[in-house]
Scaffold this motif. Structure first.
Motif, PDB file in Angstrom:
ATOM      1  N   GLY A 428       0.901  -1.025   0.069  1.00 62.44           N
ATOM      2  CA  GLY A 428       0.065  -0.036  -0.063  1.00 62.44           C
ATOM      3  C   GLY A 428       0.706   1.342  -0.038  1.00 62.44           C
ATOM      4  O   GLY A 428       1.898   1.244  -0.591  1.00 62.44           O
ATOM      5  N   LEU A 429       0.632   2.070   0.980  1.00 59.28           N
ATOM      6  CA  LEU A 429       1.323   3.583   0.895  1.00 59.28           C
ATOM      7  C   LEU A 429       1.397   3.853   2.349  1.00 59.28           C
ATOM      8  O   LEU A 429       0.292   4.163   2.959  1.00 59.28           O
ATOM      9  CB  LEU A 429       0.568   4.605   0.187  1.00 59.28           C
ATOM     10  CG  LEU A 429       1.500   5.844  -0.267  1.00 59.28           C
ATOM     11  CD1 LEU A 429       2.559   5.509  -1.383  1.00 59.28           C
ATOM     12  CD2 LEU A 429       0.503   6.865  -0.726  1.00 59.28           C
ATOM     13  N   ARG A 430       2.554   4.026   2.744  1.00 58.38           N
ATOM     14  CA  ARG A 430       2.874   4.494   4.234  1.00 58.38           C
ATOM     15  C   ARG A 430       3.601   5.898   4.110  1.00 58.38           C
ATOM     16  O   ARG A 430       4.478   5.941   3.683  1.00 58.38           O
ATOM     17  CB  ARG A 430       3.612   3.272   4.951  1.00 58.38           C
ATOM     18  CG  ARG A 430       3.721   3.567   6.309  1.00 58.38           C
ATOM     19  CD  ARG A 430       4.683   2.587   7.188  1.00 58.38           C
ATOM     20  NE  ARG A 430       4.570   2.697   8.643  1.00 58.38           N
ATOM     21  CZ  ARG A 430       5.580   3.404   9.537  1.00 58.38           C
ATOM     22  NH1 ARG A 430       6.407   4.017   8.548  1.00 58.38           N
ATOM     23  NH2 ARG A 430       5.332   3.282  10.558  1.00 58.38           N
ATOM     24  N   ILE A 431       3.007   6.755   4.640  1.00 63.02           N
ATOM     25  CA  ILE A 431       3.439   8.363   4.599  1.00 63.02           C
ATOM     26  C   ILE A 431       3.991   8.770   6.060  1.00 63.02           C
ATOM     27  O   ILE A 431       3.239   8.298   7.131  1.00 63.02           O
ATOM     28  CB  ILE A 431       2.286   9.178   4.190  1.00 63.02           C
ATOM     29  CG1 ILE A 431       1.940   8.963   2.920  1.00 63.02           C
ATOM     30  CG2 ILE A 431       2.791  10.463   4.102  1.00 63.02           C
ATOM     31  CD1 ILE A 431       2.550   8.809   1.636  1.00 63.02           C
ATOM     32  N   SER A 432       5.041   9.054   6.009  1.00 55.96           N
ATOM     33  CA  SER A 432       5.773   9.720   7.183  1.00 55.96           C
ATOM     34  C   SER A 432       5.841  11.294   7.214  1.00 55.96           C
ATOM     35  O   SER A 432       5.993  11.695   6.071  1.00 55.96           O
ATOM     36  CB  SER A 432       7.253   9.224   7.382  1.00 55.96           C
ATOM     37  OG  SER A 432       7.367   7.622   7.514  1.00 55.96           O
ATOM     38  N   LEU A 433       5.414  11.788   8.199  1.00 56.90           N
ATOM     39  CA  LEU A 433       5.288  13.404   8.101  1.00 56.90           C
ATOM     40  C   LEU A 433       6.403  13.877   8.965  1.00 56.90           C
ATOM     41  O   LEU A 433       6.967  13.229   9.774  1.00 56.90           O
ATOM     42  CB  LEU A 433       3.882  13.674   8.936  1.00 56.90           C
ATOM     43  CG  LEU A 433       2.690  13.343   8.102  1.00 56.90           C
ATOM     44  CD1 LEU A 433       1.353  13.611   8.866  1.00 56.90           C
ATOM     45  CD2 LEU A 433       2.530  13.598   6.609  1.00 56.90           C
ATOM     46  N   ARG A 434       6.491  15.303   8.734  1.00 56.09           N
ATOM     47  CA  ARG A 434       7.756  15.940   9.605  1.00 56.09           C
ATOM     48  C   ARG A 434       7.666  15.953  11.140  1.00 56.09           C
ATOM     49  O   ARG A 434       8.507  15.849  11.756  1.00 56.09           O
ATOM     50  CB  ARG A 434       7.687  17.372   9.083  1.00 56.09           C
ATOM     51  CG  ARG A 434       8.721  18.196   9.638  1.00 56.09           C
ATOM     52  CD  ARG A 434      10.215  17.976   9.171  1.00 56.09           C
ATOM     53  NE  ARG A 434      10.109  18.202   7.799  1.00 56.09           N
ATOM     54  CZ  ARG A 434      11.295  18.069   7.012  1.00 56.09           C
ATOM     55  NH1 ARG A 434      12.163  17.446   7.504  1.00 56.09           N
ATOM     56  NH2 ARG A 434      11.275  18.321   5.793  1.00 56.09           N
ATOM     57  N   SER A 435       6.141  15.618  11.387  1.00 55.74           N
ATOM     58  CA  SER A 435       5.911  15.883  12.879  1.00 55.74           C
ATOM     59  C   SER A 435       6.353  14.399  13.420  1.00 55.74           C
ATOM     60  O   SER A 435       6.276  14.290  14.857  1.00 55.74           O
ATOM     61  CB  SER A 435       4.511  15.976  13.030  1.00 55.74           C
ATOM     62  OG  SER A 435       3.797  14.820  12.320  1.00 55.74           O
ATOM     63  N   GLY A 436       6.675  13.235  12.732  1.00 55.22           N
ATOM     64  CA  GLY A 436       7.044  11.918  13.276  1.00 55.22           C
ATOM     65  C   GLY A 436       5.695  11.288  13.176  1.00 55.22           C
ATOM     66  O   GLY A 436       5.893   9.753  13.372  1.00 55.22           O
ATOM     67  N   GLU A 437       4.592  11.547  12.883  1.00 54.32           N
ATOM     68  CA  GLU A 437       3.309  10.806  12.730  1.00 54.32           C
ATOM     69  C   GLU A 437       3.374  10.084  11.412  1.00 54.32           C
ATOM     70  O   GLU A 437       4.086  10.551  10.400  1.00 54.32           O
ATOM     71  CB  GLU A 437       2.125  11.666  12.607  1.00 54.32           C
ATOM     72  CG  GLU A 437       2.001  12.433  13.958  1.00 54.32           C
ATOM     73  CD  GLU A 437       0.732  13.354  14.021  1.00 54.32           C
ATOM     74  OE1 GLU A 437       0.109  13.511  15.188  1.00 54.32           O
ATOM     75  OE2 GLU A 437       0.262  14.025  12.953  1.00 54.32           O
ATOM     76  N   THR A 438       2.745   9.154  11.037  1.00 52.68           N
ATOM     77  CA  THR A 438       2.488   8.306   9.825  1.00 52.68           C
ATOM     78  C   THR A 438       1.034   7.994   9.602  1.00 52.68           C
ATOM     79  O   THR A 438       0.103   7.856  10.420  1.00 52.68           O
ATOM     80  CB  THR A 438       3.321   6.966  10.166  1.00 52.68           C
ATOM     81  OG1 THR A 438       2.746   5.936  10.854  1.00 52.68           O
ATOM     82  CG2 THR A 438       4.825   7.052  10.467  1.00 52.68           C
ATOM     83  N   VAL A 439       0.876   7.911   8.278  1.00 48.67           N
ATOM     84  CA  VAL A 439      -0.482   7.477   7.846  1.00 48.67           C
ATOM     85  C   VAL A 439      -0.223   6.436   6.737  1.00 48.67           C
ATOM     86  O   VAL A 439       0.610   6.567   5.739  1.00 48.67           O
ATOM     87  CB  VAL A 439      -1.342   8.513   7.167  1.00 48.67           C
ATOM     88  CG1 VAL A 439      -2.845   8.042   6.659  1.00 48.67           C
ATOM     89  CG2 VAL A 439      -1.666   9.744   8.372  1.00 48.67           C
ATOM     90  N   HIS A 440      -0.869   5.319   7.042  1.00 51.73           N
ATOM     91  CA  HIS A 440      -0.667   3.912   5.978  1.00 51.73           C
ATOM     92  C   HIS A 440      -1.962   3.537   5.312  1.00 51.73           C
ATOM     93  O   HIS A 440      -3.004   3.217   6.242  1.00 51.73           O
ATOM     94  CB  HIS A 440       0.017   2.852   6.946  1.00 51.73           C
ATOM     95  CG  HIS A 440       0.368   1.713   6.029  1.00 51.73           C
ATOM     96  ND1 HIS A 440       0.856   0.473   6.430  1.00 51.73           N
ATOM     97  CD2 HIS A 440       0.238   1.478   4.643  1.00 51.73           C
ATOM     98  CE1 HIS A 440       1.323  -0.228   5.419  1.00 51.73           C
ATOM     99  NE2 HIS A 440       0.669   0.350   4.349  1.00 51.73           N
ATOM    100  N   TYR A 441      -2.225   3.671   4.372  1.00 50.29           N
ATOM    101  CA  TYR A 441      -3.331   3.040   3.513  1.00 50.29           C
ATOM    102  C   TYR A 441      -3.058   1.877   2.706  1.00 50.29           C
ATOM    103  O   TYR A 441      -1.848   1.779   2.021  1.00 50.29           O
ATOM    104  CB  TYR A 441      -4.029   4.169   2.355  1.00 50.29           C
ATOM    105  CG  TYR A 441      -4.457   5.463   2.946  1.00 50.29           C
ATOM    106  CD1 TYR A 441      -5.664   5.315   3.836  1.00 50.29           C
ATOM    107  CD2 TYR A 441      -3.965   6.599   2.734  1.00 50.29           C
ATOM    108  CE1 TYR A 441      -6.153   6.350   4.313  1.00 50.29           C
ATOM    109  CE2 TYR A 441      -4.528   7.813   3.091  1.00 50.29           C
ATOM    110  CZ  TYR A 441      -5.565   7.771   3.874  1.00 50.29           C
ATOM    111  OH  TYR A 441      -6.208   8.883   4.504  1.00 50.29           O
ATOM    112  N   ARG A 442      -3.896   0.925   2.949  1.00 48.95           N
ATOM    113  CA  ARG A 442      -3.545  -0.492   1.958  1.00 48.95           C
ATOM    114  C   ARG A 442      -5.235  -1.178   1.998  1.00 48.95           C
ATOM    115  O   ARG A 442      -5.792  -0.967   2.671  1.00 48.95           O
ATOM    116  CB  ARG A 442      -2.693  -1.438   2.679  1.00 48.95           C
ATOM    117  CG  ARG A 442      -3.001  -1.866   4.006  1.00 48.95           C
ATOM    118  CD  ARG A 442      -2.307  -2.912   4.527  1.00 48.95           C
ATOM    119  NE  ARG A 442      -2.414  -4.220   3.710  1.00 48.95           N
ATOM    120  CZ  ARG A 442      -3.160  -5.322   3.981  1.00 48.95           C
ATOM    121  NH1 ARG A 442      -4.002  -5.028   5.022  1.00 48.95           N
ATOM    122  NH2 ARG A 442      -3.181  -6.411   3.262  1.00 48.95           N
ATOM    123  N   ALA A 443      -5.296  -1.415   0.529  1.00 50.96           N
ATOM    124  CA  ALA A 443      -6.407  -2.372   0.593  1.00 50.96           C
ATOM    125  C   ALA A 443      -6.262  -3.764   0.960  1.00 50.96           C
ATOM    126  O   ALA A 443      -5.248  -4.464   1.115  1.00 50.96           O
ATOM    127  CB  ALA A 443      -6.567  -2.472  -1.271  1.00 50.96           C
TER     128      ALA A 443
END
Length: 480
Positions: A428-443
């Motif tokens: 899928g797609l795992r996004i890391s942000l400057r804040s240290g937080e992550t958001v990961h989408y996958r089917a």
């Protein structure tokens, strides 16, 4: 068109698409694939098990009939946990098929396939699909003449050895002093779980037994299940609460306050209790895996036990000791034998719920430490996960592909919550942000769902980030 597809846990789909010829045909194709691949030379047995959903007995009958048609000896193991069936198949060097839809609703079901060597891999899936496509009119006519299995089949008790496996290793006093609430619902292990904990010295209180199937998910928790746990915890009678998903290959563990532990936390506690130092886990597990310091080696994979098993095998070839695999949903696979105080626990490279449940509770009993304090000691951080349901691949795939391939779109999509600093495409797609937080989408590989996983600095922040992630994805999907 059919809803049937292979995912991370075998073949699944709507019951209406699975009943009849498809269940028979895919079982026949699996067994023919084993013959072509030379994997059924030592045993011509097929062990068949099932969960407690309403369609499982009929589908199991179709599987038994297919076994006979393929020249295998059908053995009915009845209703039992998937890992119990897998253990029996490995010990007999036989093939097995488990009829289960795991945690998905009762209108769906599936088939999990085991070769004599264990869980099938992606190459086996391709072989099964090829064998299914090669089935001809003669096979269909034989199916129509044979129908569902109607005669008594040879049976096998695969439950007792499964319970004894853990009773012998942990011993009768491993859980002495603990009172454990068992959320039974419609888990196929609801009585097995309570019996095993009692064998190990715990007192159990049984809650929530259901007469119809309940789709308990050990990762995307239903609000009603969380409410039940909080209500039972308010009685102040239990040190912890445990349960499993429908086929009992994934655990649910909650502390005395009814707070549910994440699957990767359960895995970390299990690795610590058993002294395992090589952890294999998908990208969906939190960064606490590395941060905890429990493992000397961490291998990250795509989501799904076939990928975890492949990486565990790579670790074994590399001589890495103490191998354990687990997923964010809690399914734990033991990749190495464990020796302790003259007792041995053999490796079992398939997802299991009983081992991590017992190991976490045994750590509580051995250290005389409440579960919440054990979790605090891990510095596990805060994650959250949920899903958008009824999102078919035809909708989720374009969304994920655009997020992955269109930088301008991706930056605009995430601009409301921060700056993107890293993009991981492993699953899928795992996004890391400057804040240290992550958001990961996958089917999801098992159902028409888009899953969202987040990691943040606090529980409240993780909750807000998850809410944003689901809403943002839902709006993007609606726009097409």
């Amino acid at each position: 068109m059919t809803s049937l597809k292979f995912g991370t846990s075998g073949l699944r789909g709507l019951v209406g698409d699975l009943l009849g010829w498809p269940s028979y045909g895919y079982s026949l194709a699996f067994l023919r694939h084993l013959d072509v691949a030379g994997l059924a030379r030592k045993s011509r047995e097929l062990l068949v098990g099932r969960d407690l959903r309403s369609s499982s007995p009929e589908i199991a009958g179709l599987v038994l009939a297919a076994a006979e048609a393929a020249g295998f000896e059908p053995i009915d193991c009845g209703a039992l946990p998937t890992p119990a069936l897998a253990l029996a198949a490995l010990e007999r060097q036989a093939a097995a098929i488990m009829v289960t839809g795991s945690h998905i609703p009762d209108d769906r079901n599936g088939l999990k396939f085991y070769s004599p060597a264990g869980e099938i891999g992606k190459a086996d899936e391709a072989g099964i699909l090829e064998a299914f496509a090669a089935l001809g009119e003669r096979d269909l006519l034989e199916f129509e003449a044979r129908g569902e299995w109607q005669r008594p089949a040879q049976t096998l008790d695969a439950v007792t050895p499964y319970i004894e496996r853990y009773a012998a290793f942990f011993g009768p006093d491993a859980l002495t002093g603990l009172t454990i609430g068992v959320y039974q619902h419609s888990s196929v292990a609801r009585d097995i779980l309570a019996e095993t904990l009692e064998r190990l010295g715990a007192e159990t209180l049984r809650y929530g037994r259901a007469d119809s199937f309940i789709p308990v998910d050990t990762e995307a928790h239903r609000p009603e299940d969380l409410e039940l746990l909080k209500g039972w915890a308010a009685e102040k009678r239990c040190d912890a609460f445990v349960s499993t998903d429908g086929d009992a290959d994934r655990p649910l563990v909650a502390d005395a306050e009814g707070t549910v532990l994440r699957g990767d936390v359960i895995g970390l506690l299990t690795a610590h209790h058993l002294g395992l130092s090589t952890i294999v886990t998908p990208v969906t597990s939190s960064s606490a895996i590395e941060r905890s310091g429990i493992a000397r080696t961490v291998r990250r994979t795509r989501v799904g036990s076939p990928f975890v098993i492949a990486a565990m095998e790579e670790g074994a070839k590399a001589g890495e000791p103490g191998i354990v695999g687990f997923e964010a949903n809690g399914g734990l696979l033991l990749g190495s034998d464990v020796e302790r105080e003259g007792r041995s626990l053999a490796a079992l490279a398939t997802r299991d719920s009983l081992l991590p449940i017992i190991a976490v509770l045994a750590e509580m009993a051995a250290t005389k430490t409440p579960l919440a304090k054990l979790v605090d000691g891990l510095d596990a951080g805060f994650t959250a996960a949920h899903r958008l349901q009824e999102v078919p691949a035809s909708e989720s795939s374009p969304f994920l592909e655009r997020l992955a391939g269109d930088q301008a779109y991706r930056e605009a999509f995430f601009s409301a919550i921060g700056e993107v600093t890293d993009v991981n495409h492993l699953d899928g797609l795992r996004i890391s942000l400057r804040s240290g937080e992550t958001v990961h989408y996958r089917a999801s590989g098992n159902a028409p769902e888009l899953r969202c996983y987040v990691e943040a600095a606090s529980g409240e922040a993780a909750g807000r980030l998850l809410e944003w992630g689901l809403e943002a994805a839902e709006k993007a999907l609606a726009r097409g």
